[in-house]
Structure formats: structure tokens, C-alpha cells
Design a protein around this motif. Structure first.
Motif, short mmCIF file in Angstrom:
data_model
loop_
_atom_site.label_atom_id
_atom_site.label_comp_id
_atom_site.label_asym_id
_atom_site.label_seq_id
_atom_site.Cartn_x
_atom_site.Cartn_y
_atom_site.Cartn_z
N GLY A 101 -9.44 13.73 9.44
CA GLY A 101 -10.71 13.13 9.81
C GLY A 101 -10.63 12.36 11.11
O GLY A 101 -11.53 12.45 11.95
N ALA A 102 -9.56 11.61 11.29
CA ALA A 102 -9.40 10.82 12.51
C ALA A 102 -9.31 11.70 13.75
O ALA A 102 -9.82 11.34 14.82
N LYS A 150 -3.76 23.64 8.79
CA LYS A 150 -2.44 23.62 9.40
C LYS A 150 -1.81 22.23 9.27
O LYS A 150 -0.62 22.09 9.00
N LEU A 151 -2.63 21.19 9.51
CA LEU A 151 -2.11 19.83 9.41
C LEU A 151 -1.67 19.51 7.98
O LEU A 151 -0.60 18.93 7.76
N HIS A 171 0.84 -1.20 0.00
CA HIS A 171 0.00 0.00 0.00
C HIS A 171 0.88 1.26 0.00
O HIS A 171 1.54 1.57 1.00
N ARG A 172 0.89 1.96 -1.13
CA ARG A 172 1.64 3.22 -1.26
C ARG A 172 0.63 4.36 -1.29
O ARG A 172 -0.13 4.51 -2.24
N ILE A 173 0.64 5.16 -0.23
CA ILE A 173 -0.38 6.18 -0.06
C ILE A 173 0.24 7.57 -0.24
O ILE A 173 1.23 7.89 0.43
N PRO A 174 -0.30 8.41 -1.14
CA PRO A 174 0.21 9.78 -1.28
C PRO A 174 0.07 10.55 0.04
O PRO A 174 -0.92 10.38 0.77
N ALA A 199 -2.83 12.84 4.97
CA ALA A 199 -3.22 14.04 5.71
C ALA A 199 -4.73 14.12 5.86
O ALA A 199 -5.25 14.50 6.92
N SER A 200 -5.46 13.76 4.82
CA SER A 200 -6.92 13.76 4.89
C SER A 200 -7.41 12.74 5.91
O SER A 200 -8.35 13.00 6.67
#
Length: 303
Positions: free
Chosen positions: A28-29, A39-40, A15-18, A23-24
Motif C-alpha cells: 500500500g505504501a 511479487k512483493l 509490536h509483533r507484526i506478522p 507486506a500488505s
């Protein structure tokens, strides 16, 4: 007597996640408002990281599709240490084997049955019987192979593994040492608004690496001589880099003061290392210094 690093192999989970997608997930978490979410996302942009690998597909999915985290707005009940370690046991071995296979492709004349020492490295998961014993069976190593585990030492553990391999080769010129380092950092996401946790959540990914160290140059491929090792301590940094086991995984402390500590002490450390070598600082063309990041590199000089 000199030992030689003769092969390096790596492996990544599927699993390669951009980075913007992670950040999204984090926004949400953490249930951030719009201002804090911006800011995050800015923190993730300035990290210099384009994408990260993980054994958990959830970081690239929407809430409602999670397999590991709870499909609730606040991810509660949050995964326990036991649940995270179960994931470590599931994924660490196949990823480690993949790294070893990649490593051995660089030395096709080397037989796994001839490995005399196995050193495993990890600070993101532990169990017993552990990864070292599982690797002996999975790779078909000699049951008499000498096993050493380097656990919970953080980023510099791989250097300690190389020091061990060097010591083994100096004690026995026929030693053939296999080092396997496997870290599954994304298992330890902390649902916290503290700066240290926000930064560590933004930086670390999952992967494995393997290396072969021999007591003499390899007949083919490269042979990088391990000329000297040196160890020093900076007591002032004890509270700035830390790694603790808590109820919901392993929690990292990583303060913004770390680059300052490295910049303040790197010259003395380098000078002490070079005392054991027939070279001067001006003879060194390249350095690999970790950690520090962009904030550290800008003011660094040879002065």
C-alpha cells in the motif's frame, strides 16, 4: 589471558507484526499494482521470517490509523531524519534497559555498580549526550564507568564490541564489561521501488541485546571463553553492502552478490583465524555465519 562471555539478555518492542501484514503495508505504501504486489508478497514469503518486532505500530495498521507515517495514500509528507531520530531517542533507552535487566538475571551476583566498562552499539540512531550516558543514569552505573560507543558499523558492530571487551579484560583481569546493542531498523523504511530497498524493508526488525564479559569465569551460570578474533576485508564488496544517511532516514544497499562474496572468502578467513588457535577445521562442530541466508547455506561445504 582469556576473557569470558558470561551472560546474554535480549529485549523486543511490544509490536509483533506478522510478515504478511507488513507486506500488505508495504504494498500500500508503495502504491503497487496487482502484479507488483504479488511479487512483493512472494519476496516476503521466501524471506523465512514469520514476524518482526517494531517500535512503530503503523506497520500493523490500516492507512488512516497511522501515528508516525502520514495518513495519505503515498505517506507524504514522508518522515524526515529528524522525526526518525526523535523516535529513536524515545524508544532506544527503555528497550536497552530491558535487555540489560534480562542479562543480569543470569548473573544475580553481579552488581551494576561493579561494571567498569560500558560499550554501546548502534547503527540506526545517534545523538549526544547519547544512549551511553542515559544508560549510566537509568541503570545506576558508577559515574566513572569507562564508556565507548560503536556506531554505524552495521551487523558486525557487536563483534567489534566483543573485541573491545576482550581487550579491556586482557588489560585488567578485574574488568567487568557491559555491552548493549540496540537497533531500531524499522524507523528507516524507504519508500522506494529499488531492489535493495525492497529487500531491506523485508528483512530487518527492532530489538536490543546486552552481554557481560569478564576477565575470569563467572561463579555461576555459563562462561564462554573468547579465544581469538580475526579481521579481514573483501574490497570487492564495498558497493554491495552499504548504509548511508539521506534526507528520509538511513538507506541500505544489500545486493544479491553478498552470498557469493562470503562463499568465496569464508575459507581463507577461517583458516587465518584458526592459525591463532590450537585446533583444526575438522575440530569445529558448529559455525555461526552472517549474512548470507538460504542462498548461501546450500552450496557451503568444508571443502
Amino acid at each position: 589471558m582469556t576473557s569470558y562471555l558470561c551472560a546474554i539478555g535480549t529485549a523486543n518492542p511490544p509490536h509483533r507484526i506478522p510478515q504478511p501484514q507488513i507486506a500488505s503495508f508495504m504494498a500500500g505504501a508503495l502504491q503497487l499494482n496487482e502484479a507488483d504486489s504479488r511479487k512483493l508478497r512472494a519476496l516476503y514469503r521466501v524471506s523465512g521470517i514469520a514476524q518482526r518486532y517494531t517500535v512503530l505500530p503503523d506497520y500493523g495498521r490500516e492507512n488512516g490509523q497511522y501515528e508516525f507515517f502520514a495518513n495519505t495514500p503515498d505517506l507524504e509528507p514522508f518522515p524526515s531524519v529528524g522525526q526518525r531520530m526523535a523516535q529513536y531517542r524515545q524508544h532506544a533507552l527503555p528497550l536497552s534497559v530491558q535487555a540489560v535487566r534480562d542479562c543480569l538475571r543470569q548473573q544475580p551476583g553481579l552488581s551494576l555498580s561493579s561494571i567498569t566498562h560500558l560499550v554501546t552499539v548502534s547503527c540506526t540512531g545517534m545523538y549526544a549526550p547519547g544512549l551511553d550516558i542515559e544508560l549510566v543514569a537509568a541503570l545506576g552505573l558508577n559515574p566513572n564507568v569507562q564508556r565507548t560507543c560503536v556506531n554505524f558499523m552495521g551487523c558486525y558492530a557487536a563483534v567489534n564490541a566483543l573485541k573491545l571487551a576482550n581487550a579491556f579484560c586482557q588489560a585488567d583481569a578485574k574488568a567487568q564489561v557491559l555491552i548493549v546493542s540496540t537497533e531500531l531498523c524499522t524507523l528507516h523504511f524507504q519508500k522506494s521501488h529499488e531492489d535493495d530497498h525492497l529487500v531491506s524493508n523485508a528483512l530487518f526488525g527492532d530489538g536490543a541485546a546486552a552481554a557481560i564479559v569478564l576477565g575470569k569465569p563467572a561463579p555461576q551460570g555459563f562462561s564462554l571463553a573468547l579465544e581469538a578474533f580475526h579481521c579481514g576485508l573483501e574490497p570487492d564488496g564495498r558497493q554491495d553492502m552499504a548504509w548511508h544517511i539521506n534526507n528520509f532516514g538511513f538507506e541500505m544497499t544489500l545486493s544479491s552478490y553478498v552470498p557469493h562474496l562470503i562463499q568465496r572468502g569464508i575459507r581463507q578467513l577461517t583458516d587465518q583465524l584458526l592459525e591463532n588457535l590450537p585446533v583444526e577445521l575438522a575440530d569445529i562442530h558448529s559455525f555461526a555465519i552472517h549474512p548470507g541466508g538460504a542462498r548461501f547455506w546450500r552450496p557451503l561445504s568444508r571443502s
